[in-house]
Write an enzyme that holds these catalytic residues in place. Sequence first.
Site, short mmCIF file in Angstrom:
data_model
loop_
_atom_site.label_atom_id
_atom_site.label_comp_id
_atom_site.label_asym_id
_atom_site.label_seq_id
_atom_site.Cartn_x
_atom_site.Cartn_y
_atom_site.Cartn_z
CE1 TYR A 146 -8.66 1.06 -4.77
CE2 TYR A 146 -7.82 3.23 -4.20
CZ TYR A 146 -7.61 1.96 -4.70
OH TYR A 146 -6.37 1.60 -5.15
CG ASP A 241 -9.77 5.08 3.58
OD1 ASP A 241 -9.07 6.11 3.63
OD2 ASP A 241 -9.64 4.20 2.72
CE LYS A 269 -5.76 9.76 -2.98
NZ LYS A 269 -6.72 8.69 -2.69
#
Length: 429
Positions: A146, A241, A269
């Site tokens: 994702y 990522d 995050k």
Amino acid sequence: MEKTLVKSQALFERARRVIPGGVNSPVRAFKSVGGTPPFITRGAGAHITDADGNEYIDYVLSWGPLILGHAHKEVVAAAVEAIAGGSSFGAPTEREVVLAETILSFFPGMEMIRLVSSGTEAAMTAVRLARGYTRRDKIVKFAGCYHGHSDCLLAEAGSGIATLGIPATPGVTQATAADTLTVEFNDIAALDALLDQWGDTIAAVIVEPVPGNMGVVPPADGFLPRLISAARSRGALVIFDEVMSGFRAALGGAQTLWGLDPDITLLGKVIGGGFPLAAIAGKRHIMEHLAPSGPVYQAGTLSGNPAAVAAGIATLTVLSGPGVFDTIAKKTDVLRRGLIDAADSAGIRLRGNAVGTMMSFFFSDGPVDNFAAAKATKSDLFVRWFHEMLGRGIYMAPSPFEALFLSAAHSGRDIRDTVAAARDAFARL
Ligand SMILES: *Cc1c(COP(=O)(O)O)cnc(C)c1O
């Protein structure tokens, strides 16, 4: 075992009247596990409280960012101090330079960094940058990885897309979808074949080096180095990522843990300490293609927001203290072994995949090393386990395709309580 969720239920009904599905991000709605999502009123350390006063040990931690726990004193103080001095300027500030330098100090392979407000934005920018730099159009991604919800990265994406079983998203044009090629994670032969077929049309290969959005699925030995050389030999850039794995797989992400050297890295995050902050980092000669030093446009009204940047600096400062990260990683391993033992005693085969401070559990006899394997695990058992745990005050992500996260705030007692709850829960499955 059920918690009373009267107030959450009423709030959820109200929410559904004015917010699609009642939530501002799909997985929060509990659609795949059913039931009412607790509406959270506060968090302190490793614990959260819902609108009905139920307390939970939190392993979601806002989906990863809160590596020091909720409302960590130094993070709150830094954010409050920043806000009190003005919450946004849309002009450069010294704090942004400090955060940029701080983050880069953990990533020896990265030379420059641009701050943005979400992982989605970082990934979208990386794709544009890779295309602008290589003057090629196609992107290769891996099934189950994702990278946020920008159009070209939604194909076979994990996380909420996997949880809701959405095959393709209406609204993404065929032309966009055609520029994204997808291949199974950990399958170097399939990647090679794809790269041979599309060769000099591929701008970049994007990968979560430790996927955490199909559940945690560690890379096979040698997979990532071979991915990097396979992409490079065709002139394609490599985008790691590390929005989740950065400061989670290890302080310097998967790339530092295993000595790998991607061209572009995405972070998010943890680096925002619970505030909207993410980043795109990379080699100088690539990053300088971004405006205003280069022609590839990218911008943001709230980019480098003072509160987010201050919270990020405070988080990384505390997290890099002696032994802090390693202690969280050790706790992660203790919990992983505790839950597997608890399942074993109930005659249940549970796989626990973990790297650093992120992990996930699959009800599966065999190893789970790609998206196909993750989707083949017994998600009906997961759903029952999830509700048994929630009823016992253990708050996990409501999907087998999401990770569990530990923080510096989780105590030995929290972990023992969680294992005890799991023993009871497994006995009832
Ligand atoms: C969470 C996540 C994103 C998206 O970040 P947002 O801030 O939710 O847009 C992208 N990539 C990975 C690997 C993630 O875990």
